[in-house]
Scaffold this motif. Sequence first.
Motif, PDB file in Angstrom:
ATOM      1  N   PRO A 194      32.526  40.024  39.850  1.00  0.00           N
ATOM      2  CA  PRO A 194      31.313  39.658  39.103  1.00  0.00           C
ATOM      3  C   PRO A 194      31.614  39.338  37.645  1.00  0.00           C
ATOM      4  N   TYR A 195      32.538  40.113  37.056  1.00  0.00           N
ATOM      5  CA  TYR A 195      32.839  39.921  35.635  1.00  0.00           C
ATOM      6  C   TYR A 195      33.609  38.622  35.421  1.00  0.00           C
ATOM      7  N   ALA A 196      34.550  38.353  36.335  1.00  0.00           N
ATOM      8  CA  ALA A 196      35.297  37.094  36.236  1.00  0.00           C
ATOM      9  C   ALA A 196      34.347  35.918  36.432  1.00  0.00           C
ATOM     10  N   LEU A 197      33.421  36.060  37.395  1.00  0.00           N
ATOM     11  CA  LEU A 197      32.469  34.980  37.662  1.00  0.00           C
ATOM     12  C   LEU A 197      31.590  34.728  36.430  1.00  0.00           C
ATOM     13  N   THR A 198      31.215  35.807  35.726  1.00  0.00           N
ATOM     14  CA  THR A 198      30.401  35.635  34.523  1.00  0.00           C
ATOM     15  C   THR A 198      31.128  34.746  33.524  1.00  0.00           C
ATOM     16  N   ILE A 199      32.429  35.018  33.346  1.00  0.00           N
ATOM     17  CA  ILE A 199      33.202  34.196  32.399  1.00  0.00           C
ATOM     18  C   ILE A 199      33.228  32.748  32.885  1.00  0.00           C
ATOM     19  N   ILE A 200      33.424  32.584  34.215  1.00  0.00           N
ATOM     20  CA  ILE A 200      33.516  31.224  34.759  1.00  0.00           C
ATOM     21  C   ILE A 200      32.204  30.462  34.560  1.00  0.00           C
ATOM     22  N   ILE A 201      31.065  31.116  34.862  1.00  0.00           N
ATOM     23  CA  ILE A 201      29.803  30.377  34.709  1.00  0.00           C
ATOM     24  C   ILE A 201      29.516  30.087  33.231  1.00  0.00           C
ATOM     25  N   LEU A 202      30.002  30.964  32.338  1.00  0.00           N
ATOM     26  CA  LEU A 202      29.830  30.681  30.913  1.00  0.00           C
ATOM     27  C   LEU A 202      30.588  29.424  30.528  1.00  0.00           C
ATOM     28  N   VAL A 203      31.806  29.291  31.075  1.00  0.00           N
ATOM     29  CA  VAL A 203      32.608  28.104  30.775  1.00  0.00           C
ATOM     30  C   VAL A 203      31.898  26.866  31.297  1.00  0.00           C
ATOM     31  N   ILE A 204      31.436  26.947  32.579  1.00  0.00           N
ATOM     32  CA  ILE A 204      30.723  25.806  33.166  1.00  0.00           C
ATOM     33  C   ILE A 204      29.486  25.474  32.338  1.00  0.00           C
ATOM     34  N   GLY A 205      28.727  26.533  32.020  1.00  0.00           N
ATOM     35  CA  GLY A 205      27.487  26.337  31.271  1.00  0.00           C
ATOM     36  C   GLY A 205      27.730  25.671  29.930  1.00  0.00           C
TER      37      GLY A 205
END
Lengths: 281, 371
Positions: free
Chosen positions: A244-255
């Motif tokens: 979940p934490y890694a995904l948060t970073i990933i969606i922040l990058v995408i966003g």
Amino acid sequence: MLLGAMFGFKVAVGTGNPWLGLLVAMLAGGMLSLLHAVVTINFQADQVVSGLATNFVGIGLSLVLGEGLSKAGTTALLPNWTVPGLSAIPILGPILFTNQSILVYFGYLLTPAVAFYINRTRPGMHLRAVGEYPSAADALGINVYRLRYLYVFIGGLLAGLAGATISLAISPGWFSELTTAGQGWIAIGIVIFAQWNPWRALAGAYMFGALRRLILDLQGPTMLLWFENPFRAQSPGFFLQMLPYALTIIILVIGSRSAMKKRVGAPAALGLPYVRGERGR
Amino acid sequence: MATNDTLAKGFRPTYSLRLERRLTTPKWLPVATSVGAVVVALIVGALLIYLGGGHPLAAYQHILEAAFGSVGVFNDTLVKATPLILVGLACALAFRMRLWNIGAEGQFFMGAWGASAVVLLPLLPATTPKPLMLLAMALAGFLCGALWGFIPGYLKAKLNVNEVVTTLMMNYIATSWVLFWVFGAWSEGGFQMSRMFPRTAWMPRLLDYAKSIPAFGGLTLHGGILLGLIAATIVWFIVSRSKWGYEIRLIGDNPRAAHYAGINIVRNTVLVMMLSGGLAGLAGMSEISGVVHRLQGAISPGYGFTGIIVAWLAKLNPFAVVLVSVLFGGLILAGREIQPSGIPRMLQGIILFCVIASDVLLRYRVRLVRS
């Protein structure tokens, strides 16, 4: 959120009434947020640091008041409910409308309501004006300070509600800081990813919900397809918990990538204190 | 208009507080507001203790004695202060550029992991001479922490990704990563900790010299505090005396002006985040080499988060960080005996609130005006 989880569970255990717990949880979240409001709006303190301080106080307070609560056992929880009629819809019915916690339905209703409020109503427009260009809003006769107080408080109410949703419905109980496990921070990530759009935030939140379910499911079976399941052992399971934490970073990058392309982003005055008669930084 | 109002109120003068912007800030003021903020926080804390049915004065006296009462407990306070100094410096450096590195906790864990990897992987045999071993561990700790700072720093600089959230998320990933090793490959007999490090990987402590100086007997203060003091001097020199520090301060105060002055913001963001992460990593290395002597899940009572408060209370001044760290070291030490365990965390939060609220006095003069 943590304070809400603690108060919700504590009051529910104490009174046997989960609804009362829910109410107190929201009020507790709201009161804590008022502390943040005073410091940032009146004293013009940095909102990031004040937010951190709010977190420290909230965590400390819930640990102090929640002492021994983890052994309190079970209590009456918020009821589950099946919507008559809608649950008969093929595929979607059993998933969305059958035997879900009452708060899940509240989530369904809240998103369109908030989206409509922010984008289509006059007070919603004032809300956006205060966030984008407070001095212009002030010139139009909107009370910037009062609105900021109001919405910080409402945010606190909702965060308290979120905490109680966990402790009284989704994974009942009080497990000190592990109760929320950083989900409040993930929510910030989702909001940034969603570019402050409630509908996109809803999608993001359900994505994280699905991920949590997936993690639980992956730790269950002995065989994954034709491999032996490596995640059953405790140690590799930690990689699943990182997801979940890694995904948060990933969606922040995408966003932020798409935000840069479309030149949209955070409300312009986010994080800035407003002082009447002074130019913004 | 004004006269009409006064008339209406029957000549009764009313007073109100008004804020006026300061043009200059006297030098003594930041110190005064910091001390004042701590005093206010202690009063609020006392009130909470009193409401909880305790005796505030007795509690504070207990804290004072438990933290500074004798050479022995002061030694323990300094041991607790050591990681705080390094983590506080890490935060102070990043905050000076208005980079919100909330990830010192994770960088601390990665530093501890990196230093452990030298011993446990092993990268160096246990018979390596002590200076070389410690140097390698410090380097590994610094690099792992720096890597953990690099990722959010790079994302922030290149893609404008909010560093508050990314550094926080990296914390959770770092603790999971350490647990993965502690529960798995490095577990000692199924316990949730690694085996004890060989003596060559232990930071020298005062009690090691007790043979020649008997007064040092039983004192566990280790070389990490020297690391902290050296680091404080280096950070002070960088920020206050070097050209790079000028760039850091300019970016922090006014990024647009810095951009027009031709300062490379991207490179500075990445470098400062790496140095900040490295310092926090060094704190992790110093803690496991000087105190714990093995890798385990519970190596930090939230040092990384306390470091944030330390940096803020010290007004980002490296030498003040050292002083404040000693204060907070005492608070952590004494706090271990206070039940329930959440009180120190709550006190820290209240102190932080008071400090940031008092900052308004630095920018504004409060005047009592007659209206």
